[in-house]
Scaffold this motif. Structure first.
Motif, PDB file in Angstrom:
ATOM      1  N   ASP A  25      17.655   9.578  -5.650  1.00 21.05           N
ATOM      2  CA  ASP A  25      16.762   8.607  -5.015  1.00 21.05           C
ATOM      3  C   ASP A  25      16.460   9.138  -3.621  1.00 21.05           C
ATOM      4  O   ASP A  25      17.300   9.089  -2.727  1.00 21.05           O
ATOM      5  N   ILE A  26      15.263   9.682  -3.436  1.00 25.12           N
ATOM      6  CA  ILE A  26      14.907  10.276  -2.146  1.00 25.12           C
ATOM      7  C   ILE A  26      14.173   9.280  -1.259  1.00 25.12           C
ATOM      8  O   ILE A  26      13.523   9.660  -0.285  1.00 25.12           O
ATOM      9  N   GLY A  27      14.301   7.997  -1.598  1.00 26.58           N
ATOM     10  CA  GLY A  27      13.686   6.964  -0.771  1.00 26.58           C
ATOM     11  C   GLY A  27      12.658   6.122  -1.493  1.00 26.58           C
ATOM     12  O   GLY A  27      12.105   5.186  -0.924  1.00 26.58           O
ATOM     13  N   ALA A  28      12.404   6.437  -2.761  1.00 24.32           N
ATOM     14  CA  ALA A  28      11.383   5.697  -3.524  1.00 24.32           C
ATOM     15  C   ALA A  28      11.918   4.401  -4.116  1.00 24.32           C
ATOM     16  O   ALA A  28      11.150   3.603  -4.642  1.00 24.32           O
ATOM     17  N   SER A 198       1.591   3.047   0.182  1.00 22.80           N
ATOM     18  CA  SER A 198       1.101   3.168   1.560  1.00 22.80           C
ATOM     19  C   SER A 198       1.420   4.551   2.126  1.00 22.80           C
ATOM     20  O   SER A 198       0.603   5.148   2.827  1.00 22.80           O
ATOM     21  N   GLY A 199       2.605   5.088   1.800  1.00 21.82           N
ATOM     22  CA  GLY A 199       2.935   6.438   2.250  1.00 21.82           C
ATOM     23  C   GLY A 199       2.020   7.483   1.641  1.00 21.82           C
ATOM     24  O   GLY A 199       1.572   8.418   2.322  1.00 21.82           O
ATOM     25  N   ALA A 200       1.719   7.322   0.355  1.00 15.63           N
ATOM     26  CA  ALA A 200       0.808   8.252  -0.306  1.00 15.63           C
ATOM     27  C   ALA A 200      -0.596   8.166   0.285  1.00 15.63           C
ATOM     28  O   ALA A 200      -1.279   9.178   0.456  1.00 15.63           O
ATOM     29  N   ALA A 201      -1.022   6.928   0.622  1.00 15.52           N
ATOM     30  CA  ALA A 201      -2.355   6.758   1.210  1.00 15.52           C
ATOM     31  C   ALA A 201      -2.464   7.485   2.550  1.00 15.52           C
ATOM     32  O   ALA A 201      -3.491   8.103   2.853  1.00 15.52           O
ATOM     33  N   ALA A 237      -2.308   6.294  11.051  1.00 16.65           N
ATOM     34  CA  ALA A 237      -2.221   5.412   9.888  1.00 16.65           C
ATOM     35  C   ALA A 237      -2.780   4.034  10.229  1.00 16.65           C
ATOM     36  O   ALA A 237      -2.355   3.404  11.199  1.00 16.65           O
ATOM     37  N   PRO A 238      -3.706   3.536   9.446  1.00 16.15           N
ATOM     38  CA  PRO A 238      -4.246   2.188   9.676  1.00 16.15           C
ATOM     39  C   PRO A 238      -3.328   1.134   9.068  1.00 16.15           C
ATOM     40  O   PRO A 238      -2.302   1.450   8.457  1.00 16.15           O
ATOM     41  N   LEU A 260       3.820   5.970  -9.965  1.00 14.19           N
ATOM     42  CA  LEU A 260       3.074   5.460  -8.815  1.00 14.19           C
ATOM     43  C   LEU A 260       2.852   6.492  -7.714  1.00 14.19           C
ATOM     44  O   LEU A 260       1.896   6.390  -6.965  1.00 14.19           O
ATOM     45  N   GLY A 261       3.744   7.457  -7.593  1.00 12.96           N
ATOM     46  CA  GLY A 261       3.755   8.306  -6.395  1.00 12.96           C
ATOM     47  C   GLY A 261       2.435   8.969  -6.055  1.00 12.96           C
ATOM     48  O   GLY A 261       1.873   8.752  -4.971  1.00 12.96           O
TER      49      GLY A 261
END
Length: 265
Positions: A25-28, A198-201, A237-238, A260-261
């Protein structure tokens, strides 16, 4: 995507569970998602489920990445939950013969014990462990994709909406607001899922507006360090609003969850 994965459960006399897999689990939020799936599959309260993962001594699973983590490991969690129910029913039959040869789908668990669906029959974990001279017991199961990919097409999807400001003199682009609507099948754990999107965006913003390697036709690549290669930081980042369709895909795996990533990019 979905890959082969394994999971194990160790159960104690008080009804608490340790759920194990080698997947990282790397944080997801893999661990949180696994706890949620096991809770839904068994009825055991979340506070009685401990997660152990990220160790190669644990039941084998792939890496958490490539938008396959939860899709893969959730199938293994459902499989080991069914194995746990069947094992408990077998042990319970030593206390009450009504539990003999009962299938997993007809077994109901709670924080106190085990019962049979549509029957007034129950046995406590204390009775099971004492009758079978147990302190703990273990089960393990493996699950993976079958022939469903020859019958169905699978895809996650997302729609991104941006409001941007462009400086009239410098041409600098600033993203003022972003809304992302995502179909990733069942959303096992909404907060980590929204964080992934949101991180991917933000990563997508970097790809679109900043990340570029300049090429010199004579010398080759110009700029081979992170000082000259720009990528998005917090100031870029908005506000990002994320919504999920949350419609299970029953054909991809037992939980109905899809990757999802990457789709958030």
């Amino acid at each position: 995507g979905r890959n082969k994965a394994s999971a194990g459960i160790t159960m104690s006399k008080d009804g608490s569970l340790i759920l194990q897999t080698a997947m990282t689990d790397i944080g997801a939020g893999t661990g949180t998602g696994m706890r949620n799936v096991l809770h839904e599959s068994t009825g055991i309260p979340k506070e009685k489920i401990k997660i152990e993962l990220g160790n190669s001594n644990l039941p084998q699973a792939g890496s958490q990445g490539g938008s396959t983590g939860m899709s893969s490991v959730s199938g293994a969690v459902v499989a080991v939950a069914n194995a746990l129910k069947e094992k408990l029913a077998a042990y319970a039959s030593a206390v009450n013969p009504a539990f003999k040869n009962i299938s997993a789908e007809n077994i109901i668990l709670n924080d106190k014990g085990v019962s049979v669906k549509n029957q007034n029959t129950s046995v406590t974990y204390k009775e099971i462990f004492e009758k079978n001279n147990l302190t703990t017991f273990e089960v393990e199961a493996t699950a993976g994709p079958g022939d469903e990919r020859s019958k169905f097409a699978f895809a996650s999807s997302a729609a991104h909406f941006c409001r941007v400001k462009v400086h009239s003199k410098t041409g600098k682009v600033k993203i003022d607001k972003m809304v992302v609507v995502v179909d990733g099948g069942t959303i096992i754990s909404e907060k980590p899922a929204a964080n992934q999107i949101s991180g991917a965006a933000v990563g997508g913003i970097g790809m679109a507006l900043m990340e570029k390697k300049m090429i010199d036709d004579h010398l080759g690549v110009v700029g081979n360090d992170l000082a000259s290669y720009h990528f998005a930081v917090n100031a870029d980042a908005p506000i990002i609003e994320v919504s999920f369709i949350n419609k299970p895909d029953p054909n991809i795996n037992p939980s109905g969850a899809k990757g999802l990533g990457e789709v958030g990019i």
